[in-house]
Design an enzyme around this catalytic site. Structure first.
Site, PDB file in Angstrom:
ATOM      1  N   HIS A 263      52.474   7.878 -10.595  1.00 41.90           N
ATOM      2  CA  HIS A 263      51.660   9.218 -11.039  1.00 41.90           C
ATOM      3  C   HIS A 263      50.134   9.307 -10.823  1.00 41.90           C
ATOM      4  O   HIS A 263      49.553   8.026 -10.950  1.00 41.90           O
ATOM      5  CB  HIS A 263      52.039   9.138 -12.560  1.00 41.90           C
ATOM      6  CG  HIS A 263      51.383  10.352 -13.163  1.00 41.90           C
ATOM      7  ND1 HIS A 263      52.386  11.494 -13.097  1.00 41.90           N
ATOM      8  CD2 HIS A 263      50.510  10.887 -14.032  1.00 41.90           C
ATOM      9  CE1 HIS A 263      51.525  12.447 -13.802  1.00 41.90           C
ATOM     10  NE2 HIS A 263      50.492  12.200 -14.333  1.00 41.90           N
ATOM     11  N   HIS A 300      47.766   9.192 -23.063  1.00 39.95           N
ATOM     12  CA  HIS A 300      46.267   8.874 -22.734  1.00 39.95           C
ATOM     13  C   HIS A 300      45.550   9.227 -23.985  1.00 39.95           C
ATOM     14  O   HIS A 300      45.798  10.199 -24.643  1.00 39.95           O
ATOM     15  CB  HIS A 300      45.752   9.487 -21.493  1.00 39.95           C
ATOM     16  CG  HIS A 300      46.095  10.943 -21.094  1.00 39.95           C
ATOM     17  ND1 HIS A 300      47.398  11.320 -20.785  1.00 39.95           N
ATOM     18  CD2 HIS A 300      45.226  12.119 -21.110  1.00 39.95           C
ATOM     19  CE1 HIS A 300      47.196  12.660 -20.510  1.00 39.95           C
ATOM     20  NE2 HIS A 300      46.095  13.146 -20.994  1.00 39.95           N
ATOM     21  N   ASP A 306      37.551  17.140 -24.716  1.00 43.31           N
ATOM     22  CA  ASP A 306      38.716  17.980 -25.268  1.00 43.31           C
ATOM     23  C   ASP A 306      39.418  18.775 -24.112  1.00 43.31           C
ATOM     24  O   ASP A 306      38.967  19.143 -23.199  1.00 43.31           O
ATOM     25  CB  ASP A 306      38.137  19.018 -26.064  1.00 43.31           C
ATOM     26  CG  ASP A 306      37.760  19.030 -27.480  1.00 43.31           C
ATOM     27  OD1 ASP A 306      37.896  17.574 -27.918  1.00 43.31           O
ATOM     28  OD2 ASP A 306      37.640  19.604 -28.301  1.00 43.31           O
ATOM     29  N   HIS A 336      47.441  11.755 -26.720  1.00 47.49           N
ATOM     30  CA  HIS A 336      48.364  12.741 -26.553  1.00 47.49           C
ATOM     31  C   HIS A 336      49.167  12.184 -25.115  1.00 47.49           C
ATOM     32  O   HIS A 336      48.787  11.369 -24.530  1.00 47.49           O
ATOM     33  CB  HIS A 336      47.992  13.974 -26.559  1.00 47.49           C
ATOM     34  CG  HIS A 336      47.335  14.518 -25.267  1.00 47.49           C
ATOM     35  ND1 HIS A 336      45.971  14.153 -24.981  1.00 47.49           N
ATOM     36  CD2 HIS A 336      47.737  14.969 -24.016  1.00 47.49           C
ATOM     37  CE1 HIS A 336      45.891  14.675 -23.687  1.00 47.49           C
ATOM     38  NE2 HIS A 336      46.705  15.203 -23.229  1.00 47.49           N
TER      39      HIS A 336
END
Length: 385
Positions: A263, A300, A306, A336
């Site tokens: 990934h 992560h 943000d 998240h």
């Protein structure tokens, strides 16, 4: 964007007499940034571009902040933003800080009775629904679904829509919007490993020159106020120009994803950058091809930025309960990742058809009253098993 372009008629030498066919001179204007140090273009006008007849009322366009210090992950239902006739009135700022205002708009009508200039910010318009033409004093750019329009601050423009069904994600950036430095060589040319190249740009074309006197309303945004000025001549009176500072378009469908055996991190999707935030394009692509690869992203922590994700189309493989036009906000300070189940289900899949735009800001975003109206209010619980 360091690429040279020119349209129309220009004199052989800069800052020299450029005579009109019937006598008199064209009027030269330097349209530049960062004083005289940044990118600029030289334009030549039929009339002096300085003739102000009236200055009218000003309207405060400052976003109304509801949550100044936010740590709540949020899901905004973007298509709940109601369509409005006027292009500027349709804009609803949702997530803002001192570097960028991110919002949505559903304008129904073209700009025909005034001209617009944002003197505060570069603008990025992402066209989710609709098509039409961006009209500027440096030429026109046809646009359609999936196009980014990059409009430098100070650019005078109108926008013409083909229909009333239009949806736009926009970002007003108080820092210049550039192509990523790592994609460019020391001359400014995009490198071979870049996910797009100069031939993908939609450059201004069809320069239209209006030799008209009268009363032309221009709405100018400066210091968060929308001022109304009346000019004595048509703003689109340029007969020619050349330089590096001009609007351009780029289709998200021309972004070529970078993939790997395992990934890849979000920076491989980067499309634009400023000193305060980056913009990434998540496009249809093949998944990782290591035999033990997990295509879904790893969890992560957002410590330094943000993350704002605008979902355009496709399967959104790491999310559940997401549809076109939704916005997710993952604020700095908490981790998240993929929703429960999506991590495991992704194993063995060969590709994704997702299409999304991500804006990562380096400073926290404040949440506006407009955003709370379309917030589902429970997204932060969506990782519970």
């Amino acid at each position: 964007m360091p690429i040279y372009h020119k349209l129309g008629k220009i004199p052989h030498k800069r800052h020299t007499q450029f005579e009109k066919p019937n006598g008199g001179l064209y009027y030269e204007q330097l349209f530049g940034t960062i004083g005289f140090d940044g990118m600029s273009s030289l334009s030549y006008h039929v009339h002096r571009p300085t003739q102000v007849k009236e200055i009218g009322k000003a309207v405060d366009m400052s976003p109304k902040i509801a949550v100044e210090k936010n740590i709540t992950s949020r899901k905004l239902i973007g298509f709940d933003v109601q369509p409005k006739d006027d292009f500027l009135e349709a804009r609803e700022p949702l997530l803002v800080n001192n570097d960028v205002h991110i919002g949505l708009a559903a304008p129904k009508k073209s700009i025909t009775d005034y001209f617009y200039k944002n003197a505060d910010a570069d603008e990025m318009l992402f066209i989710h629904k609709g098509s039409g033409t961006l009209k500027t004093f440096l030429g026109n750019i046809p646009f359609e679904y999936g196009d980014y329009l990059i409009i430098p601050r100070g650019m005078i423009y109108q926008i013409e829509f083909d229909t009333e069904d239009n949806r736009i994600l926009y970002a007003e950036s108080f820092h210049p919007i550039y192509t990523p430095k790592r994609y460019r060589n020391w001359f400014g040319q995009l490198l071979e490993h870049s996910p797009y190249c100069e031939r993908d740009y939609k450059l201004p074309q069809d320069l239209q020159t209006f030799d008209e006197k009268g009363a032309f309303l221009m709405k100018i945004k400066k210091q968060g106020m929308l001022h109304q000025l009346v000019y004595a001549t048509h703003p689109f009176d340029v007969v020619g120009w050349d330089g590096y500072n001009f609007p351009y378009g780029f289709s998200i469908h021309n972004f070529e994803p970078i993939t790997g055996r395992v990934h890849q991190p979000p920076p491989v999707h980067q499309t634009f950058e400023t000193s305060a935030f980056v913009v990434c394009s998540f496009c249809p692509r093949l998944y990782d091809y290591h035999p033990k690869a997990i295509p879904a992203p790893y969890n992560h922590s957002n410590i330094d930025s943000d993350e704002v994700l605008y979902y355009v189309d496709g399967d959104f493989m790491s999310r559940t309960g997401i549809g076109p036009g939704y916005i997710s906000l993952h604020p700095a300070g908490i981790p998240h990742g993929p929703h429960p189940g999506t991590y495991e289900v992704s194993i063995g899949k060969k590709g994704t058809e997702e299409l999304a735009v991500m804006i990562d800001t380096f400073k926290p975003l404040m949440v506006t009253e407009n955003a709370l109206k379309i917030d589902d209010g429970k997204y932060y619980k969506s990782w519970l098993e």
